[in-house]
Design an enzyme around this catalytic site. Structure first.
Site, short mmCIF file in Angstrom:
data_model
loop_
_atom_site.label_atom_id
_atom_site.label_comp_id
_atom_site.label_asym_id
_atom_site.label_seq_id
_atom_site.Cartn_x
_atom_site.Cartn_y
_atom_site.Cartn_z
CG ASP A 179 -2.04 -1.04 1.09
OD1 ASP A 179 -1.94 -1.91 0.21
OD2 ASP A 179 -3.00 -0.98 1.87
NE ARG A 200 -2.07 3.33 13.45
CZ ARG A 200 -1.33 2.30 13.12
NH1 ARG A 200 -0.07 2.21 13.55
NH2 ARG A 200 -1.81 1.33 12.36
CB SER A 238 -5.95 -6.27 7.10
OG SER A 238 -5.48 -4.98 7.42
CG ASP A 276 -4.97 3.33 12.08
OD1 ASP A 276 -5.17 3.53 13.29
OD2 ASP A 276 -4.41 2.31 11.64
#
Length: 407
Positions: free
Chosen positions: A16, A98, A181, A127
């Site tokens: 990605d 994050r 994922s 996210d």
């Protein structure tokens, strides 16, 4: 789009973000700086440098930073002082990483004179919110590029075709790899997608990477003693360790004994429900132990107030508000409560379970001379309880009398 001159991309080196890197170059015609954070995901991060170079990134524009100690010291440990759990079960492993990534990304943007930052979060997930709230809190004038909300590469097939057309290495993806994922750091590893998208399906045993199944865990329990100073673990079995080393060792112990597996359906901030599976072996041990040391060192009302505030605190982390003033305010209060959270906790690890079997502290509020069922030498007058009970019953007695009058 010509107003974007330089962008800092949160870059993992995977499919990605490699596609995003090339897409940024093609779409924005801008200089790209890549930032790869090593927060204990358990994979080599140096290959990201090779991939970035292959895509034309200058060596001086490639940042690969070891942030494991900062991650645990400044983010994981403060969160565990609050005993934070989202929706009763989730230990916030992805959420807490994050704000650190956003912080370092903004630092690099300032250092490199970049006017934009970019991430690989999708338009359906949490996210994107977490990253961007962090960006704006730390650099309010920064421009944010979120490719998943702009491009038309909205399927795996389109991503692979774009990668092949642009010479991006996709050998790992073409040869299979995990069908899930996944997101990993020193606190946890998460799994989403494929068979897990149906909440009725049991996860396959070979999905789990960090933990032995409880059925196959050792048949004998293992004891571990954790030493606390101001709410943080500073030693395991008497051996002083840094924050990241503490968590890595607890992951090893917990994984060995099948501790920390979780299968939940959670409510995402963007509105949908999502099924995810998590392995958080060290965090599961930490939560149990921290509540144990607090049980003897915190005043009752302080402990209860922390428990009342905890769901709000956990929700702030889950939804991306780590850098918000209300989280900082709550953290100040939480940290103040930990001044006396010192001592040790002994745990028994066995077949997926964490059992507290001992705890002690020089700051303990547990007084055996008062708590005893034997003679306490007059430390507690049992007769005092009668007046205490009658006073606390007063409002209910008044209400009962009124009810009697009304017939």
């Amino acid at each position: 789009m010509s107003d974007i001159k330089k962008v800092v991309l949160a870059y993992s080196g995977g499919l990605d973000t490699s596609v995003i890197l090339k897409w940024l170059q093609d779409t924005y015609r801008c200089e790209v700086v890549t930032f790869t954070a090593d927060i204990g995901q358990g994979e080599e991060v140096e290959p990201a440098r090779k991939k970035a170079l292959a895509l034309g990134i200058k060596p001086e524009n490639i940042f690969i930073d070891d942030l494991k100690e900062e991650f645990v010291r400044d983010f994981v440990f403060p969160m565990f002082r609050a005993n934070a759990v989202y929706e009763g079960e989730y230990l916030l492993g992805t959420s807490i990483a994050r704000p650190l990534i956003a912080k370092r990304q903004i630092e690099i943007a300032r250092q490199m004179g970049a006017d934009a930052v970019s991430h690989g979060a999708t338009g359906k997930g949490n996210d994107q919110v977490r990253f961007e709230l962090g960006y704006y809190a730390l650099k309010p004038d920064v421009k944010v590029i979120a490719p998943w909300r702009e491009w038309d590469l909205l399927s795996r097939e389109k991503l692979l075709a774009y990668a092949e057309a642009n010479g991006i290495d996709i050998s790992k993806k073409k040869n299979g790899g995990s069908p899930y994922s996944m997101d990993a750091n020193l606190l946890h590893i998460s799994y989403e997608g494929t068979v897990l998208e149906n909440p009725a399906n049991e996860p396959e045993e070979d999905m789990w990477l960090w933990t032995t199944s409880p059925e196959n865990a050792p048949d004998s329990p293992e004891y571990v003693e954790l030493t606390y100073r101001q709410g943080d673990i500073v030693a395991i079995n008497g051996v002083a360790m840094s924050p990241a080393t503490v968590l890595a060792e607890l992951n090893r112990l917990g994984g060995k004994h099948g501790i920390g597996r979780l299968d939940i359906v959670e409510n995402r901030y963007v509105g949908m429900k999502s099924r995810g599976c998590y392995e958080t072996p060290g965090g599961t041990i930490m939560l149990k132990a921290h509540r144990a040391i607090e049980s003897i060192t915190l005043d009752r009302e302080v402990a209860h107030l922390k428990d009342e505030l905890m769901p709000r605190y956990a929700s702030l982390i889950y939804t991306g508000y780590w850098w918000a003033p209300e989280r900082a305010m709550m953290q100040t209060m939480i940290d103040a409560s930990q001044a006396t959270v010192n001592g040790w906790v002994r745990l028994k690890l066995y077949k997926g379970g964490v059992y507290v079997v001992g705890r002690d502290s020089d700051d303990s509020l547990f007084d055996p001379t008062i708590a005893t069922f034997d003679e306490d030498g007059g430390a507690y007058n049992h007769a005092d309880a009668a007046g205490f009970i009658r006073l606390n019953a007063l409002r209910m007695r008044i209400a009962a009398r009124q009810k009697q009058k009304r017939g």
